[in-house]
Write a protein that holds these residues in place. Sequence first.
Motif, mmCIF file in Angstrom:
data_model
loop_
_atom_site.group_PDB
_atom_site.id
_atom_site.type_symbol
_atom_site.label_atom_id
_atom_site.label_comp_id
_atom_site.label_asym_id
_atom_site.label_seq_id
_atom_site.Cartn_x
_atom_site.Cartn_y
_atom_site.Cartn_z
ATOM 1 N N ALA A 117 0.829 -1.206 0.000
ATOM 2 C CA ALA A 117 0.000 0.000 0.000
ATOM 3 C C ALA A 117 0.863 1.256 0.000
ATOM 4 O O ALA A 117 0.562 2.233 -0.687
ATOM 5 C CB ALA A 117 -0.941 -0.003 1.200
ATOM 6 N N LEU A 118 1.941 1.257 0.772
ATOM 7 C CA LEU A 118 2.829 2.418 0.796
ATOM 8 C C LEU A 118 3.436 2.649 -0.581
ATOM 9 O O LEU A 118 3.502 3.783 -1.065
ATOM 10 C CB LEU A 118 3.932 2.223 1.831
ATOM 11 N N LEU A 119 3.877 1.594 -1.248
ATOM 12 C CA LEU A 119 4.452 1.743 -2.576
ATOM 13 C C LEU A 119 3.428 2.289 -3.563
ATOM 14 O O LEU A 119 3.743 3.129 -4.403
ATOM 15 C CB LEU A 119 4.991 0.398 -3.066
ATOM 16 N N VAL A 120 2.188 1.829 -3.447
ATOM 17 C CA VAL A 120 1.127 2.326 -4.324
ATOM 18 C C VAL A 120 0.909 3.817 -4.110
ATOM 19 O O VAL A 120 0.794 4.596 -5.061
ATOM 20 C CB VAL A 120 -0.179 1.545 -4.081
ATOM 21 N N VAL A 121 0.842 4.238 -2.840
ATOM 22 C CA VAL A 121 0.586 5.645 -2.553
ATOM 23 C C VAL A 121 1.787 6.504 -2.939
ATOM 24 O O VAL A 121 1.630 7.604 -3.475
ATOM 25 C CB VAL A 121 0.219 5.835 -1.068
ATOM 26 N N LEU A 122 3.003 6.023 -2.691
ATOM 27 C CA LEU A 122 4.190 6.773 -3.093
ATOM 28 C C LEU A 122 4.185 7.034 -4.598
ATOM 29 O O LEU A 122 4.650 8.075 -5.063
ATOM 30 C CB LEU A 122 5.464 6.014 -2.711
ATOM 31 N N ASP A 123 3.630 6.109 -5.350
ATOM 32 C CA ASP A 123 3.603 6.253 -6.801
ATOM 33 C C ASP A 123 2.670 7.368 -7.261
ATOM 34 O O ASP A 123 2.722 7.785 -8.417
ATOM 35 C CB ASP A 123 3.179 4.929 -7.448
ATOM 36 N N THR A 124 1.801 7.856 -6.359
ATOM 37 C CA THR A 124 0.902 8.958 -6.709
ATOM 38 C C THR A 124 1.520 10.323 -6.427
ATOM 39 O O THR A 124 0.945 11.347 -6.806
ATOM 40 C CB THR A 124 -0.426 8.857 -5.925
ATOM 41 N N LEU A 125 2.676 10.353 -5.772
ATOM 42 C CA LEU A 125 3.305 11.618 -5.413
ATOM 43 C C LEU A 125 4.123 12.169 -6.577
ATOM 44 O O LEU A 125 4.608 11.422 -7.423
ATOM 45 C CB LEU A 125 4.225 11.427 -4.200
ATOM 46 N N GLY A 126 4.293 13.481 -6.588
ATOM 47 C CA GLY A 126 5.201 14.085 -7.546
ATOM 48 C C GLY A 126 6.633 13.724 -7.203
ATOM 49 O O GLY A 126 6.936 13.362 -6.061
ATOM 50 N N PRO A 127 7.555 13.794 -8.171
ATOM 51 C CA PRO A 127 8.944 13.389 -7.923
ATOM 52 C C PRO A 127 9.579 14.059 -6.713
ATOM 53 O O PRO A 127 10.164 13.382 -5.851
ATOM 54 C CB PRO A 127 9.649 13.776 -9.223
ATOM 55 N N ALA A 128 9.490 15.379 -6.612
ATOM 56 C CA ALA A 128 10.126 16.074 -5.489
ATOM 57 C C ALA A 128 9.435 15.738 -4.173
ATOM 58 O O ALA A 128 10.091 15.585 -3.133
ATOM 59 C CB ALA A 128 10.109 17.584 -5.728
ATOM 60 N N GLU A 129 8.107 15.596 -4.192
ATOM 61 C CA GLU A 129 7.374 15.197 -2.993
ATOM 62 C C GLU A 129 7.836 13.828 -2.520
ATOM 63 O O GLU A 129 8.073 13.596 -1.329
ATOM 64 C CB GLU A 129 5.877 15.135 -3.277
ATOM 65 N N ARG A 130 7.964 12.912 -3.454
ATOM 66 C CA ARG A 130 8.346 11.541 -3.108
ATOM 67 C C ARG A 130 9.737 11.508 -2.500
ATOM 68 O O ARG A 130 9.963 10.851 -1.474
ATOM 69 C CB ARG A 130 8.278 10.653 -4.351
ATOM 70 N N VAL A 131 10.663 12.210 -3.102
ATOM 71 C CA VAL A 131 12.036 12.226 -2.592
ATOM 72 C C VAL A 131 12.084 12.854 -1.204
ATOM 73 O O VAL A 131 12.717 12.315 -0.282
ATOM 74 C CB VAL A 131 12.953 12.977 -3.569
ATOM 75 N N ALA A 132 11.407 13.976 -1.017
ATOM 76 C CA ALA A 132 11.422 14.653 0.284
ATOM 77 C C ALA A 132 10.781 13.782 1.362
ATOM 78 O O ALA A 132 11.301 13.672 2.479
ATOM 79 C CB ALA A 132 10.701 15.993 0.184
ATOM 80 N N PHE A 133 9.674 13.146 1.032
ATOM 81 C CA PHE A 133 8.989 12.296 2.012
ATOM 82 C C PHE A 133 9.833 11.087 2.382
ATOM 83 O O PHE A 133 9.984 10.749 3.563
ATOM 84 C CB PHE A 133 7.639 11.841 1.454
ATOM 85 N N VAL A 134 10.371 10.402 1.376
ATOM 86 C CA VAL A 134 11.174 9.203 1.650
ATOM 87 C C VAL A 134 12.377 9.560 2.517
ATOM 88 O O VAL A 134 12.658 8.879 3.513
ATOM 89 C CB VAL A 134 11.619 8.537 0.339
ATOM 90 N N LEU A 135 13.086 10.609 2.153
ATOM 91 C CA LEU A 135 14.294 10.956 2.899
ATOM 92 C C LEU A 135 13.955 11.367 4.329
ATOM 93 O O LEU A 135 14.616 10.933 5.275
ATOM 94 C CB LEU A 135 15.042 12.081 2.191
ATOM 95 N N HIS A 136 12.935 12.209 4.510
ATOM 96 C CA HIS A 136 12.651 12.710 5.857
ATOM 97 C C HIS A 136 11.843 11.723 6.694
ATOM 98 O O HIS A 136 12.246 11.357 7.802
ATOM 99 C CB HIS A 136 11.910 14.047 5.802
ATOM 100 N N VAL A 149 19.035 18.521 -2.603
ATOM 101 C CA VAL A 149 18.657 17.404 -3.473
ATOM 102 C C VAL A 149 17.464 17.794 -4.339
ATOM 103 O O VAL A 149 17.444 17.537 -5.553
ATOM 104 C CB VAL A 149 18.328 16.150 -2.639
ATOM 105 N N VAL A 150 16.448 18.412 -3.722
ATOM 106 C CA VAL A 150 15.225 18.774 -4.454
ATOM 107 C C VAL A 150 15.285 20.200 -4.998
ATOM 108 O O VAL A 150 14.310 20.706 -5.544
ATOM 109 C CB VAL A 150 13.981 18.589 -3.564
ATOM 110 N N GLU A 151 16.442 20.849 -4.811
ATOM 111 C CA GLU A 151 16.671 22.207 -5.315
ATOM 112 C C GLU A 151 15.632 23.181 -4.771
ATOM 113 O O GLU A 151 15.024 23.963 -5.500
ATOM 114 C CB GLU A 151 16.669 22.205 -6.854
ATOM 115 N N ARG A 152 15.444 23.111 -3.452
ATOM 116 C CA ARG A 152 14.533 24.007 -2.747
ATOM 117 C C ARG A 152 15.241 24.522 -1.504
ATOM 118 O O ARG A 152 16.293 24.016 -1.119
ATOM 119 C CB ARG A 152 13.257 23.284 -2.304
ATOM 120 N N THR A 153 14.650 25.497 -0.844
ATOM 121 C CA THR A 153 15.127 25.904 0.469
ATOM 122 C C THR A 153 14.685 24.850 1.479
ATOM 123 O O THR A 153 13.763 24.066 1.207
ATOM 124 C CB THR A 153 14.542 27.263 0.866
ATOM 125 N N PRO A 154 15.313 24.814 2.660
ATOM 126 C CA PRO A 154 14.847 23.870 3.680
ATOM 127 C C PRO A 154 13.368 24.049 4.017
ATOM 128 O O PRO A 154 12.660 23.057 4.239
ATOM 129 C CB PRO A 154 15.748 24.186 4.882
#
Length: 313
Positions: A117-136, A149-154
């Motif tokens: 289920a987590l993998l399914v839901v992660l697949d619905t996230l945008g690329p930067a959202e997915r990376v930020a969520f997984v890392l944090h 990494v996501v080329e944003r401010t903290p």
Amino acid sequence: MDDGQQALAERFEAHRGQLRGVAYRMLGSLSDADDAVQEAWLRLSRTDAEEIENLAAWLRTVVSRLCLDMLRSGAARHEEAVGGTLPDHLGGRAAARESEPQEPEEQALVAESVGRALLVVLDTLGPAERVAFVLHDLFAVPFTQIAPVVERTPVAAKKLASRARGKVRGAPSAAAPELEEERRVVAAFLAAARNGDLAALLTVLAPDVVRGADLTALPGGRAARIQGARAVAEETVLLRRNARFAEPALIDGAVGLVVAPYGRLLLALRIRVEGGRVAAYEVIADRRRLRALDLAVLPAAGAGTWGGRKNLS
């Protein structure tokens, strides 16, 4: 390989498990994850490692950037059933024997350990959202390290993770007691389906239960709608192999099931629970309908996290 490169390779191998875990959760593909990790090694081998203050953080950053690039470019591969066939419940060519696996063993184990289920839901996230969520949220990386990494401010990286977290958690439509009842009934239904236990299914299904389905979800010749506990239970036993890929999830705010070989969504079961039994369920297979569903992870009872901090070594 000289002594210096051998020592560097040994240092890299000490981090391979976590790097693979990070990459798999970002990409949802073991082969892609391994490609990203291997590319990180190649880049490390061409770098003066003596200038790297924190090797773990450096490698994680490299892997994360590689994953982000793959997600943005759409280059990540989505593994399919063995031999390119679909599971029986999608009307594809059936496996020759029930004992034959429909997922490579390692892929199946990894999908189970992370959570389908987590993998399914992660697949619905945008690329930067997915990376930020997984890392944090899954690997406790601070936003000061996620930001480049996501080329944003903290602050912006924190907002990305927060938005992703809201999607992953979802919003149950029922109050806590009703949600727990739904969870209990759906879990009992899934357990009985996996075991092919006709008696248990008859216990958990309401006498006049209705099963609806997209025709593409069914083997040829089966009706889009059947009614009655006996008919539904017997069909569920017949198609019980499908249950091995299933996991509870929130579907449009209620407890249902996602069927996800390799963590890729193939079916969703939208389930209605009444009086402590399954009163009705609908099997959704149409891709447009699947994309329109509001999917979220259903944490274990009393749990506030989704796991996922295990290495995949």
